[in-house]
Design an enzyme around this catalytic site. Structure first.
Site, PDB file in Angstrom:
ATOM      1  CE  LYS A 124      63.343 -56.096 -14.521  1.00  0.00           C
ATOM      2  NZ  LYS A 124      64.496 -56.741 -13.874  1.00  0.00           N
ATOM      3  N   GLY A 175      57.042 -64.345 -14.426  1.00  0.00           N
ATOM      4  CA  GLY A 175      57.520 -64.152 -13.056  1.00  0.00           C
ATOM      5  C   GLY A 175      56.474 -64.638 -12.073  1.00  0.00           C
ATOM      6  CB  SER A 176      56.132 -64.109  -8.468  1.00  0.00           C
ATOM      7  OG  SER A 176      56.180 -62.698  -8.448  1.00  0.00           O
ATOM      8  CB  THR A 177      50.940 -65.446  -8.994  1.00  0.00           C
ATOM      9  OG1 THR A 177      51.054 -66.588  -9.849  1.00  0.00           O
ATOM     10  CG2 THR A 177      49.487 -65.020  -8.916  1.00  0.00           C
ATOM     11  CD  GLU A 178      54.114 -60.702  -3.788  1.00  0.00           C
ATOM     12  OE1 GLU A 178      54.844 -61.723  -3.749  1.00  0.00           O
ATOM     13  OE2 GLU A 178      54.291 -59.704  -3.078  1.00  0.00           O
ATOM     14  N   GLY A 219      52.942 -60.393 -11.139  1.00  0.00           N
ATOM     15  CA  GLY A 219      52.099 -60.408 -12.336  1.00  0.00           C
ATOM     16  C   GLY A 219      50.814 -59.612 -12.132  1.00  0.00           C
ATOM     17  CD  GLU A 236      55.973 -70.686  -8.058  1.00  0.00           C
ATOM     18  OE1 GLU A 236      55.858 -69.466  -7.887  1.00  0.00           O
ATOM     19  OE2 GLU A 236      56.103 -71.211  -9.171  1.00  0.00           O
TER      20      GLU A 236
END
Ligand code: NAD
Length: 486
Positions: free
Chosen positions: A179, A232-235, A237, A388
């Protein structure tokens, strides 16, 4: 223009199909703000169909059982097809992301081809062991593919970061669903066509385009998926980790960064200044490993900043197809707004804006272009130094000595990458050891190779991509005991 872009289709079980809902969404060229094409908006039903196809291809199909040398041949063939289509793939990447043709055609797509070649070489070399633990038993390990891998990827290096997952997953005999980020799906769709040309059996590789919340999350939750490879982003993730834990999926997470780039007083300051610019402005700062916090030792601060600022005019912002352009537009309107709001936050917190700081019109009145932006006098606790930004914004921070430089560099929740600049090899190695990050460059920035593992410490994620390390992420190890007494 690239080859015709198949509009509005998903790639499932070796066929092009519409989303079950019939819905599509537009993908936008950030340089012109025009619609490039319509893309199928996959949802949970499409994800289910793709996972079933991948499951069937894994459980019943030939791919996992093929001789390793046959799988290697196909993965190698994919490398050749990518190389033969560099222009087409590169143009798609530039259309979708706004990165320059140079970055797409000379760096990203060729590197992806190299990654396929590298893992083709591993197909028959990742194996189990015999472990002579007891005289009355024969014991050995088998290394088996994990099963169905769901790869969820970001928009900054759409095809390259997908290749880091696809190549080792396929080489080890897994099947997959990819995806891509919803705003940059074009290279994934073209690659699906290449898998047909390479003769990959139906269902081994599937692409579902669509939003993260519906389509991505449906993959993470699907019981037919064995492993999630997420970048991708930590959020997001963190959400992926929570959801994946409910079905105990294997997870690798390549997440965000706020990487320190530390310049010691004894460095080659000219090289360090060039490295600092590459470190932050390459790919418009949309790089997970970007050297977004520049630490400069106080005694050389002024002369270093002079060198840095003298080079900023060389970073021409413009049409990404133009050879002279060094920085194209940021990827989307949302990203533009986010970057500009960080620039405002920097000013409000009292950082000194010494370059850029605004949107720029390249003469067309269109496009999400931002000037390369440098703040000086930043403190590590300011928002622009903590969060970031993922855009062309550099925060410069001064430090007193080795200990202060390294400890401030480590003062972040992230730990993806770092660089140190010094002529003192002892200092360089001590710093490399002390920095809590998955990659440390010495007197360089942004060097990558398929053989070198890449990944994060702390909230930059876990697991490693690339290198032999990645093979562990796409295999299970099974111990087998044969009792020799009966
Ligand atoms: P993102 O987290 O918003 O999205 C990444 C992917 O996840 C996309 O495909 C998206 O559609 C999908 N997604 C979004 N919400 C989801 C959900 N709830 N469930 C499942 N999937 C979901 O990140 P982005 O904005 O596309 O990319 C930028 C981020 O990626 C930055 O933080 C950057 O540092 C990070 N990144 C990390 C690396 C690395 O190797 N560590 C490399 C590149 C980018």
């Amino acid at each position: 223009m690239p080859t015709a872009i198949a509009p509005g289709r998903l790639f499932i079980d070796g066929k092009w199909v519409e989303a079950r809902t019939g819905k599509t969404f537009a993908t936008i060229n950030p340089a012109t703000e025009e619609v490039i094409t319509q893309v199928a908006e996959g949802g949970p039903d499409d994800v289910d169909a793709a996972v079933r196809a991948a499951r069937k291809a894994f459980d019943e199909g030939p791919w996992p059982k093929l001789p390793a040398s046959e799988r290697a041949k196909t993965v190698w063939k994919l490398a050749e097809l990518i190389e033969a289509n560099i222009d087409d793939m590169g143009e798609r990447e530039t259309l979708d992301t706004g990165k320059t043709y140079f970055d797409s055609k000379k760096i990203e797509i060729p590197f992806a081809a190299q990654v396929f070649r590298y893992y083709a070489g591993w197909a028959g070399k990742a194996h189990g062991e015999t472990l002579p633990v007891r005289d009355d038993a024969f014991t050995f390990t088998l290394r088996e593919p994990v099963g169905v891998v769901a790869a969820i990827t970001p928009w900054n290096f759409p095809f390259l970061l997908a290749s880091w997952k696809i190549a080792p997953a396929l080489a080890m005999g897994n099947t997959m669903v990819l995806k891509p980020a919803s705003i940059t799906p074009l290279t994934a769709l073209r690659f699906a066509e290449l898998t047909l040309e390479a003769g990959l059996p139906p269902g081994v590789f599937n692409v579902v385009t669509g939003p993260g919340s519906g389509c991505g999350m449906a993959l993470v939750r699907h019981p037919g998926v064995n492993k999630i490879a997420f970048t991708g982003s930590t959020e997001v993730g963190k959400q992926v980790m929570v959801e994946a834990s409910k079905t105990m999926k294997r997870v690798t997470l390549e997440l965000g960064g706020k990487s320190p780039n530390i310049v010691f007083a004894d460095a080659d300051l000219e090289a360090a200044a060039r490295g600092a610019l590459t470190g932050i402005f390459y790919n418009k700062g949309e790089v997970c490993a970007a050297g977004s916090r520049l630490f400069v030792e106080k005694s050389v601060h002024d002369q270093f900043m002079d060198r840095l600022l003298s080079k900023i005019d060389g970073l021409k912002v413009g049409d990404p197809r133009d050879k002279a352009t060094r920085m194209g537009p940021v990827v989307s309107k949302a990203q533009l707004d986010s970057v500009l709001s960080y620039i405002e936050a920097g000013k409000k917190d009292g950082a000194k804006l010494v370059a850029g700081g605004e949107r720029v019109d390249i003469g067309t009145g269109k496009g999400y272009f931002v000037k390369p932006t440098i703040f000086d006098g930043v403190r590590n606790d300011m928002k622009i130094a903590r969060e970031e930004i993922f855009g062309p914004v550099l925060s410069t921070i001064s430090f007193d000595d080795f200990t202060a430089g390294v400890s401030q560099g480590n003062e972040t929740v992230y730990g993806l990458a770092a660089a140190v600049w010094t002529r003192d090899v002892t200092k360089a190695i001590k710093a490399a050891r002390a920095i809590k990050a998955g990659t440390v460059w010495i007197n360089a920035y942004n060097l990558f190779d398929p053989a070198l593992p890449f990944g994060g410490y702390k909230e930059s994620g876990f697991g490693r991509e690339l290198g032999a390390y990645a093979l562990d992420q796409y295999t299970e190890t099974k111990s087998v005991w044969l009792d020799l007494t009966k």
